[in-house]
Structure formats: structure tokens, C-alpha cells
Design a protein around this motif. Structure first.
Motif, PDB file in Angstrom:
ATOM      1  N   SER A   1      10.381  69.729  78.334  1.00  0.00           N
ATOM      2  CA  SER A   1      11.061  70.586  79.294  1.00  0.00           C
ATOM      3  C   SER A   1      10.506  70.266  80.677  1.00  0.00           C
TER       4      SER A   1
ATOM      5  N   GLY B   1      10.640  71.160  84.662  1.00  0.00           N
ATOM      6  CA  GLY B   1      11.034  72.133  85.673  1.00  0.00           C
ATOM      7  C   GLY B   1      11.149  71.480  87.037  1.00  0.00           C
TER       8      GLY B   1
ATOM      9  N   THR C   1      13.147  77.476  90.384  1.00  0.00           N
ATOM     10  CA  THR C   1      12.989  76.334  89.498  1.00  0.00           C
ATOM     11  C   THR C   1      14.125  76.251  88.483  1.00  0.00           C
TER      12      THR C   1
ATOM     13  N   SER D   1      15.185  74.345  84.941  1.00  0.00           N
ATOM     14  CA  SER D   1      14.577  73.642  83.808  1.00  0.00           C
ATOM     15  C   SER D   1      15.601  72.752  83.128  1.00  0.00           C
TER      16      SER D   1
END
Length: 298
Positions: free
Chosen positions: A150, A152, A194, A196
């Protein structure tokens, strides 16, 4: 303009031209002279486009544009005016380069001819702005498992006067910064925090690194810092009780029940990277052939 020698305009005379309609200083009282009203001032300088270290400027001609020789463009800074350039009367726009991104600029323009310079234009909101640039480095945050990562993406700052980024690209790299997979596009439209992005198609490697670059209408900006993750699967292995990196421990709050052969002991290998600090309490009793304790340490 009066057509007959000696006529004076209704608004009063402030300037004159000779009998050939050529611009120049007024003749003496005994010479020829047609009086005309003031040329007027151009419209405010408007900043029409903002680029990296550059601005596109534009203004409208004054009422008496047919009598002028050109325009004098000036920058206004701290109450003072500095002449930037003089251009021909047919030019009512200007490309100004070599500026500093994020610095505020204001402009005025006035018409001139060989005899005099006229009134400066007004300053309005469209006469003042900051040149823009491609985005700065975005923020990056990564969290990986052996199967996916993941990533960000934090939008780049616009404090330097740059326009917001609209798109970012996640770049998969090796430790040396070489790209080892296709770039992943991330939209930042209306994003203030942010964003993701899950990446499942990871390269066949133990260490994978990521960096991010974003773009706006001025181009692709600066890269983020590089973030690297270990994605190799963890190998489960039994720990040799004689191995110095093994630790005797037990689960829960119950104290372990040891005997001399450690038959009821759980061993755990310490990973100094992921678990740099491990706190364990236990008691070891070492017995001799005489079957009585000779050393106890907690």
C-alpha cells in the motif's frame, strides 16, 4: 483631432503636433500648432498566463493610441517603479521570463512618444500574481506484505506558488533507483489529503522500493524520497537450543516449566531488524549429578 489650423478640442489642449501631423513638442506662439486632448492611459496590465518562472502580460491601448510611439512596461515593487522594457505601439502583450517562483509581481504600463511619456495604467487584481512551477516533491508512505504494497501519496505543497498537482505516478524501483515495473497513475483531483494506492503486481525480488512524481500544467515535478520494503516471505524454522541467538520464552503470563533437557521450552529466534527490543523474564536452574541447584539466574 482638429482639422482646421488653430482649432482647440473641447476638452482643452494638453499637447500639440505640427502641420504634418507628426508628433513632437509644441511650437512657439508664432508657429503652427494644433491642440489635442490628452492621449489617456492604457488599461491595467492583466496577467493572462502563469508559467514556471514566467508570466504572460496583456493590456488594452489608450484612447489616443494612434498618436503614440510605443509602450513602457514597468514593475511595481515596494512603492517604486522599475522600467522592464519598451515595445512598439502595435504590441499590447509581453512574455516576461527569469522570474522567481512564489514571488509576487505587480505591473503598470504607459504610452509614450518622442515628446513625452503619458499616464501610468491602474493596478488591479489581475495586474498582480505569482509565477508558477511544476510540483515539488510529494509525501510518500509505504506498508508491504510479501503479496502487496500500500503506497500513500501526499499532494505536493503549493507554498512556493506552484499550482496544485493533478496526477501522480508511483514508480517501482530497485535500491539503485532503476525502474523495475510499470508506473502506476494516481489521480489527485480534489485531493487534499493522502491518497492510498494498493499495488499487487510486485516484482520478484526481496527488496522493493517506491518513489512518486506528480505533475500539473507546468510539467512533471520533483520526485519524492525513496521508500524501500522487504517483501521476502518469512521462513519458519525451528530454533536450535544451542544457537546463541535463541531465546527461552513462554506464552502468556505463566512462568515456564524447565527441566534439564528443556523438553517443555518454546524457542524463538530474534529478528534484530523488526524486533530490536525484546523483554523476557525467566528462571533457569542448572543441576549437577548430585541433583541439587548450583546456580540460579533470573
Amino acid at each position: 483631432v482638429p482639422e482646421t489650423e488653430g482649432e482647440i478640442s473641447e476638452e482643452g489642449g494638453t499637447y500639440c503636433i505640427d502641420e504634418n501631423l507628426a508628433s513632437g513638442k509644441c511650437q512657439g506662439a508664432s508657429g503652427f500648432g494644433w491642440f489635442i486632448h490628452d492621449i489617456g492611459k492604457p488599461g491595467p496590465v492583466h496577467i493572462t498566463e502563469i508559467h514556471n518562472r514566467a508570466l504572460e502580460l496583456e493590456w488594452t491601448p489608450p484612447e489616443g493610441e494612434m498618436w503614440i510611439s510605443g509602450y513602457e512596461l514597468q514593475r511595481v515593487q515596494n512603492g517604486n517603479n522599475e522600467v522592464i522594457d519598451r515595445v512598439d505601439a502595435s504590441q499590447t502583450s509581453y512574455s516576461l521570463t527569469g522570474l522567481n517562483n512564489g514571488e509576487e509581481y505587480s505591473f503598470q504600463v504607459r504610452a509614450y512618444d518622442d515628446g513625452r511619456a503619458y499616464t501610468l495604467s491602474d493596478i488591479d487584481d489581475m495586474s498582480t500574481d505569482k509565477p508558477s512551477s511544476a510540483p515539488g516533491p510529494p509525501g510518500i508512505d509505504t506498508d508491504c506484505t510479501p503479496d502487496s504494497c500500500s503506497v500513500g501519496v501526499s499532494p505536493p505543497s503549493t507554498d512556493d506558488g506552484s499550482e496544485p498537482a493533478d496526477t501522480c505516478f508511483i514508480i517501482t524501483e530497485d535500491l539503485d533507483g532503476n525502474e523495475i515495473a510499470d508506473r502506476v497513475e494516481v489521480s489527485l483531483e480534489d485531493a487534499e489529503e493522502t491518497v492510498s494506492q494498493l499495488i499487487n503486481d510486485l516484482p520478484d525480488t526481496d527488496i522493493v522500493c517506491f518513489s512518486i512524481r506528480c505533475q500539473n500544467s507546468q510539467g512533471i515535478g520533483q520526485p519524492s524520497s525513496q521508500s524501500c520494503e522487504n517483501i521476502s516471505p518469512e521462513e519458519e524454522e525451528e530454533c536450535d537450543p544451542d544457537d546463541a541467538v535463541c531465546l527461552l520464552c513462554s506464552e502468556g503470563d505463566e512462568e515456564p516449566d524447565f527441566d534439564f533437557m528443556f523438553e517443555q521450552t518454546t524457542f524463538q529466534r530474534i529478528d534484530p531488524i523488526s524486533e530490536p527490543t525484546v523483554e523476557v523474564q525467566f528462571e533457569i536452574v542448572i543441576q549437577s549429578d548430585a541433583s541439587f541447584p548450583i546456580d540460579t539466574r533470573a
